[in-house]
Design an enzyme around this catalytic site. Sequence first.
Site, PDB file in Angstrom:
ATOM      1  N   GLU A 190      82.660  84.529 -44.599  1.00 29.62           N
ATOM      2  CA  GLU A 190      82.667  83.629 -45.981  1.00 29.62           C
ATOM      3  C   GLU A 190      84.021  84.110 -46.702  1.00 29.62           C
ATOM      4  OE1 GLU A 190      80.373  81.129 -46.886  1.00 29.62           O
ATOM      5  OE2 GLU A 190      79.999  81.593 -44.762  1.00 29.62           O
ATOM      6  N   LYS A 205      70.667  80.598 -46.022  1.00 31.86           N
ATOM      7  CA  LYS A 205      70.075  79.734 -45.196  1.00 31.86           C
ATOM      8  C   LYS A 205      68.452  79.778 -44.883  1.00 31.86           C
ATOM      9  CE  LYS A 205      74.446  80.594 -42.542  1.00 31.86           C
ATOM     10  NZ  LYS A 205      75.316  81.495 -41.865  1.00 31.86           N
TER      11      LYS A 205
HETATM   12  P1  NAP Z   1      87.898  77.861 -45.330  1.00 32.88           P
HETATM   13  O1  NAP Z   1      88.745  78.046 -44.056  1.00 32.88           O
HETATM   14  O2  NAP Z   1      88.564  78.927 -46.511  1.00 32.88           O
HETATM   15  O3  NAP Z   1      88.412  76.174 -46.000  1.00 32.88           O
HETATM   16  C1  NAP Z   1      88.359  76.037 -47.212  1.00 32.88           C
HETATM   17  C2  NAP Z   1      89.155  74.750 -47.668  1.00 32.88           C
HETATM   18  O4  NAP Z   1      88.851  74.137 -49.001  1.00 32.88           O
HETATM   19  C3  NAP Z   1      90.785  74.963 -47.538  1.00 32.88           C
HETATM   20  O5  NAP Z   1      91.163  74.074 -46.920  1.00 32.88           O
HETATM   21  C4  NAP Z   1      91.115  75.049 -49.104  1.00 32.88           C
HETATM   22  O6  NAP Z   1      92.552  74.568 -49.236  1.00 32.88           O
HETATM   23  C5  NAP Z   1      90.222  74.086 -49.609  1.00 32.88           C
HETATM   24  N1  NAP Z   1      89.715  74.335 -51.052  1.00 32.88           N
HETATM   25  C6  NAP Z   1      89.127  75.491 -51.605  1.00 32.88           C
HETATM   26  N2  NAP Z   1      89.268  75.315 -52.868  1.00 32.88           N
HETATM   27  C7  NAP Z   1      89.878  74.244 -53.187  1.00 32.88           C
HETATM   28  C8  NAP Z   1      90.410  73.438 -54.314  1.00 32.88           C
HETATM   29  N3  NAP Z   1      89.891  74.016 -55.540  1.00 32.88           N
HETATM   30  N4  NAP Z   1      91.033  72.570 -54.337  1.00 32.88           N
HETATM   31  C9  NAP Z   1      91.403  71.925 -53.136  1.00 32.88           C
HETATM   32  N5  NAP Z   1      90.926  72.472 -51.956  1.00 32.88           N
HETATM   33  C10 NAP Z   1      90.242  73.588 -51.953  1.00 32.88           C
HETATM   34  O7  NAP Z   1      86.201  77.878 -45.373  1.00 32.88           O
HETATM   35  P2  NAP Z   1      85.603  77.336 -44.268  1.00 32.88           P
HETATM   36  O8  NAP Z   1      85.406  78.560 -43.494  1.00 32.88           O
HETATM   37  O9  NAP Z   1      86.002  76.255 -43.697  1.00 32.88           O
HETATM   38  O10 NAP Z   1      84.153  77.002 -44.865  1.00 32.88           O
HETATM   39  C11 NAP Z   1      84.019  75.936 -45.542  1.00 32.88           C
HETATM   40  C12 NAP Z   1      82.567  75.733 -45.822  1.00 32.88           C
HETATM   41  O11 NAP Z   1      81.642  75.692 -44.540  1.00 32.88           O
HETATM   42  C13 NAP Z   1      81.728  76.776 -46.756  1.00 32.88           C
HETATM   43  O12 NAP Z   1      80.695  76.166 -47.633  1.00 32.88           O
HETATM   44  C14 NAP Z   1      81.241  77.785 -45.722  1.00 32.88           C
HETATM   45  O13 NAP Z   1      80.203  78.560 -46.001  1.00 32.88           O
HETATM   46  C15 NAP Z   1      80.811  76.637 -44.566  1.00 32.88           C
HETATM   47  N6  NAP Z   1      80.445  77.448 -43.424  1.00 32.88           N
HETATM   48  C16 NAP Z   1      81.816  77.875 -42.750  1.00 32.88           C
HETATM   49  C17 NAP Z   1      81.401  78.185 -41.494  1.00 32.88           C
HETATM   50  C18 NAP Z   1      82.717  78.902 -40.558  1.00 32.88           C
HETATM   51  O14 NAP Z   1      82.271  79.413 -39.130  1.00 32.88           O
HETATM   52  N7  NAP Z   1      83.710  79.017 -41.350  1.00 32.88           N
HETATM   53  C19 NAP Z   1      80.169  77.860 -40.537  1.00 32.88           C
HETATM   54  C20 NAP Z   1      79.281  77.322 -41.423  1.00 32.88           C
HETATM   55  C21 NAP Z   1      79.409  76.955 -42.719  1.00 32.88           C
HETATM   56  P3  NAP Z   1      93.663  75.445 -48.595  1.00 32.88           P
HETATM   57  O15 NAP Z   1      93.524  75.421 -47.092  1.00 32.88           O
HETATM   58  O16 NAP Z   1      94.876  74.693 -48.913  1.00 32.88           O
HETATM   59  O17 NAP Z   1      93.509  76.907 -49.080  1.00 32.88           O
HETATM   60  N1  HSE Z   2      79.927  83.385 -42.717  1.00 34.96           N
HETATM   61  C1  HSE Z   2      78.923  82.583 -41.798  1.00 34.96           C
HETATM   62  C2  HSE Z   2      78.460  83.313 -40.789  1.00 34.96           C
HETATM   63  C3  HSE Z   2      79.515  81.369 -41.461  1.00 34.96           C
HETATM   64  O1  HSE Z   2      79.184  84.307 -40.500  1.00 34.96           O
HETATM   65  O2  HSE Z   2      77.321  83.416 -40.193  1.00 34.96           O
HETATM   66  C4  HSE Z   2      78.347  80.302 -40.945  1.00 34.96           C
HETATM   67  O3  HSE Z   2      77.458  79.757 -41.735  1.00 34.96           O
END
Ligand code: NAP
Ligand code: HSE
Length: 436
Positions: A190, A205
């Site tokens: 996260e 979750k």
């Molecule tokens: P991430 O890689 O940090 O991506 C977040 C994106 O949102 C980035 O593109 C960022 O822009 C954009 N953003 C954030 N704040 C913003 C704002 N104020 N204005 C405009 N754009 C903004 O995060 P992620 O890992 O993809 O996770 C996204 C969501 O999915 C979260 O809720 C997370 O809990 C969930 N999730 C993640 C995973 C995983 O494996 N990563 C799995 C399941 C669920 P920039 O790129 O320009 O900074």
């Molecule tokens: N940070 C989360 C994990 C992403 O490691 O399980 C998937 O929800």
Amino acid sequence: MKPVKVGLLGLGTVGGGTVNVLQRNAVEIERRAGRGIVVSHAAARDINKPRICDTSDIELTTSLKEVVDNPDIQVIVELIGGDGLARDLVMQAINNGKHVVTANKALIAKHGNEIFLAAQKKGVMVAFEAAVAGGVPIIKALREGLSGNQIQWLAGIINGTGNFILTEMRDKGRDFADVLAEAQRLGYAEADPTFDVEGIDAAHKLTILASIAFGVPLQFDKAYTEGIGHITREDVTNAEALGYRIKHLGISRRTDSGIELRVHPTLIPERRLIANVDGVMNAVLVKGDAVGPTLYYGAGAGAEPTASAVVADLVDVVRTLTSDPENRVPHLAFQPDAITDIPILSMDEVETAYYLRLQAEDVPGVLADVTRILGDAKISIEAIQQHEPAEGEQYVSIIMLTHRVLEKSMNQAIGQIEKLKSIHGAVTRIRMESLQ
Ligand code: NAP
Ligand code: HSE
């Protein structure tokens, strides 16, 4: 028919993965959905940043609001994370009559009741398969596949980062901080990784799973949450010597007095399939009264596994675009007017078995004092081991496994044991579940 236009909020790990999967599998997805699905607009903080996906056909902006308010867009996919701005944007999208897909468990666990009510009033869908266990279709299984059952309990490894850390520490003796940094590089963690290691993400979750399993409102504030930071290599080794593995589990169980909702490290017998779920993989064990135990397994984090769930939700949304809003699958599985208020139990009222590790002076009578305290509290002992002090160390480790007992009785007994002069420091307590 024209393709459905999707507006993407966020182009990071999951946003980039979603664009890649939609582009690569466009033909298959159209054959399944009945219409093409294209990301026409996307917003991120920095639109000039290199991305893991091809954005050449997407209109990019830094204004999230511009995407949410665009009248050409039918579905908003929220992938920015957090539960402040994300909540406002999702509520605005619903007000604008748009369907929403999100991977944001914090958002759903904390604001889902309000969001689903607004969506129901507007006749739009809010889909959140990717919010729990990454690519594993556990929401669909629980909400639809098991709808003939009374769910009795569920237990899951539902944080990929935490499981990756525990596995690397156990198998390769790697350092906690070093493995966490790798999980961050791989896009698993996260934005605030304490959510992963302290169990907050798993509690988000679990809150969602419990509501769908038992038909109760989302109540994240009542979840008991304990992280993996205090687990030592010694505990991991002791557990293995006794035939157990330590896993960070989310557990929810229906009892006569209420619903257990708890996340904590747990000793489970090593022969259970779930004890062998390693690395970033997640697994959820669900026990239904008709089907018995069922197990769902797959990648719990990462760009494309999570995108797999986001895209499946998009296909569901597109398939139902023309259906009667009154007859859709309810957000929390049960019809909104059939959600009940079975209480969530406090941790004091939870009954479980325990692994205890004590540091004791090597003097006669210590063990007798400890067993007397446990006996007075009606806690029966299943096994005791005493480990001689390592070279140069003053204390012996006493390891105990107990039978099931109420947490409040165990708290009282541990309080008394820690007051014994011959006991050094805090007692390490890890809960144990047989998952029978
Ligand atoms: P991430 O890689 O940090 O991506 C977040 C994106 O949102 C980035 O593109 C960022 O822009 C954009 N953003 C954030 N704040 C913003 C704002 N104020 N204005 C405009 N754009 C903004 O995060 P992620 O890992 O993809 O996770 C996204 C969501 O999915 C979260 O809720 C997370 O809990 C969930 N999730 C993640 C995973 C995983 O494996 N990563 C799995 C399941 C669920 P920039 O790129 O320009 O900074
Ligand atoms: N940070 C989360 C994990 C992403 O490691 O399980 C998937 O929800």
